[in-house]
Enzyme design. Structure first.
Site, PDB file in Angstrom:
ATOM      1  N   SER A  38       0.837  -1.201   0.000  1.00 49.00           N
ATOM      2  CA  SER A  38       0.000   0.000   0.000  1.00 49.00           C
ATOM      3  C   SER A  38       0.866   1.243   0.000  1.00 49.00           C
ATOM      4  CB  SER A  38      -0.917  -0.003   1.224  1.00 49.00           C
ATOM      5  OG  SER A  38      -1.797   1.094   1.204  1.00 49.00           O
TER       6      SER A  38
ATOM      7  N   CYS B 121      -6.544   0.094  12.428  1.00 49.21           N
ATOM      8  CA  CYS B 121      -7.825   0.037  11.714  1.00 49.21           C
ATOM      9  C   CYS B 121      -8.990  -0.267  12.644  1.00 49.21           C
ATOM     10  CB  CYS B 121      -7.760  -1.005  10.600  1.00 49.21           C
ATOM     11  SG  CYS B 121      -6.490  -0.654   9.368  1.00 49.21           S
TER      12      CYS B 121
END
Length: 408
Positions: A199, A325
């Site tokens: 990412s 997250c």
């Protein structure tokens, strides 16, 4: 108030050089890469150049790299795409108990489709033991997914050894390398990695763009239908500015990986030693030796992580508790539970992840603030008062007596 950002495992600021590389593709070079006129072909060339840069960083061929919207999509595509494309060969998947939820929830979704998943345990450092990994293999195992480095406790897994074991059993090996890509040396061919997720926003690039490496010959279903983009494998007009920025960020990170990793490792070890020396009832989580250079993760007894984060935030210090997250959840980290910590210790966890701009002064200010914060919280804790009066035992002291490492 000065802000000290120590949550780089969550996301990173975009470097000015990256912004500069992206800007033209928002304005004068805005063409669609699928168009045949020069404006579109210029964009297509930029995507091709970025693909070559990113492929080179992991030792892959450019045609083996596919652009996605980020690490979560890449994990979903790799695992679901491979499992569904190869279900006739077997319906068993092997992963670990400490994977990111992008992997764990994907595996749970496949279980609802009739696949079976073995979640291999880890040791007290968060390491997957090769013997446990090998024991999880079955004749119907088709895929193994083990992260390169853990996003919470920073443990770096023995990926090459695990991939070799998978291949001995005829199993394809995927790794979620979101936390390691461009921070640690990766060679997909030498390490035997068949699929890899990465990412952009973890390496000072833009959010909303990632990649999936799929080794040539690995059969994976398309994840998004609707166009011929990404050689017909993933529909949707390419995020040209994001892709260009991703490549630029990776190129910059690769250029100074060694010195920057050494610098952050020195700061990390300084932070770990100060906490162990100066804060009672503290335990370092994860391996000290096999650990990402920027990761510091501790559990503290007699406090709740939420109160600790709020007080530190009031002092301008940005850190996290548990997974970035899921930091809004009151449940203890599944990673900390998996390495054997009891709930009452897992609840009091803190993760500090250093970055390019982090200084020794920043680290010392954060630890000084942490000491004050913990003292304030423990003064309000009836359990800590009972501990001081000898009415309750220290869980961390018991863990230390049981052989858990790095406890004070």
């Amino acid at each position: 108030m000065k802000q000290i950002y120590l949550d780089h495992a969550s996301t990173t600021p975009v470097r000015p050089e990256v912004v500069g590389a992206m800007l033209p593709y928002f304005t004068e070079q805005f063409g669609n890469p699928s168009s045949i006129y020069p404006l579109g072909q210029d964009a297509s060339d930029a995507v091709a150049d970025a693909r070559a840069v990113l492929a080179g960083i992991i030792g892959a061929a450019p045609r083996e790299v596919y652009f996605t919207s980020g690490g979560t999509e890449s994990d979903n595509w790799a695992i679901k795409g491979f499992a569904r494309a190869n279900a006739s060969k077997g319906r068993h998947i092997v992963t670990s108990a400490i994977e990111h939820h992008a992997v764990l929830h994907t595996c749970e979704a496949l279980e609802k489709e009739g696949f079976e998943v073995t979640y291999v345990p880890v040791d007290e450092h968060g390491l997957v033991r090769p013997e446990d990994f090998a024991a999880a293999m079955r004749p119907d195992t088709i895929l193994a997914s083990i992260m390169f480095a853990n996003n919470e406790i920073g443990t770096i897994e023995p990926v090459a050894e695990l991939a070799a074991i998978a291949h001995e059993h005829g199993v394809v090996f995927h790794t979620d390398a979101v936390q390691a890509f461009a921070h640690e040396p990766i060679d997909v061919k030498a390490m035997g990695i068949d699929m890899l997720s990465a990412s952009s926003h973890k390496i000072y690039g833009p959010k909303g763009v990632g990649l999936l490496y799929i080794r040539k010959g690995v059969k994976v279903q398309n994840f998004i239908d609707g166009g011929q983009q990404e050689r017909g494998r993933r529909g949707s007009t390419e995020n040209v500015p994001g892709i260009v920025g991703f490549a630029k960020a990776a190129e910059l990170a690769q250029a100074d990986m060694g010195p920057e990793r050494d610098r952050q490792r020195e700061l990390r070890d300084h932070a770990i030693r100060r906490i162990l020396d100066e804060i009672p009832s503290a335990k370092l989580n994860g391996s000290w030796e096999s650990r990402l250079a920027n990761n510091v993760n501790f559990s503290f007894e007699f406090i709740e992580g939420e109160g600790m984060l709020l007080q530190l935030a009031a002092r301008g210090i940005c850190v996290s508790s548990g997974s970035a997250c899921t930091s809004g959840s009151l449940d203890p980290s599944h990673v900390l539970l998996a390495i054997g910590l009891p709930h009452e210790i897992a609840h009091g966890s803190l993760r500090m992840t250093l970055g390019r701009d982090t200084t020794r002064e920043d680290v010392d200010f954060a630890i000084d603030s942490l000491k004050t914060t913990l003292a304030n919280l423990r003064m309000m804790s009836p359990l800590y008062e009972d501990f001081q009066q000898g009415k309750v035992a220290s869980v961390i002291e018991q863990l230390k007596a049981d052989g858990f490492p790095y406890a004070n």
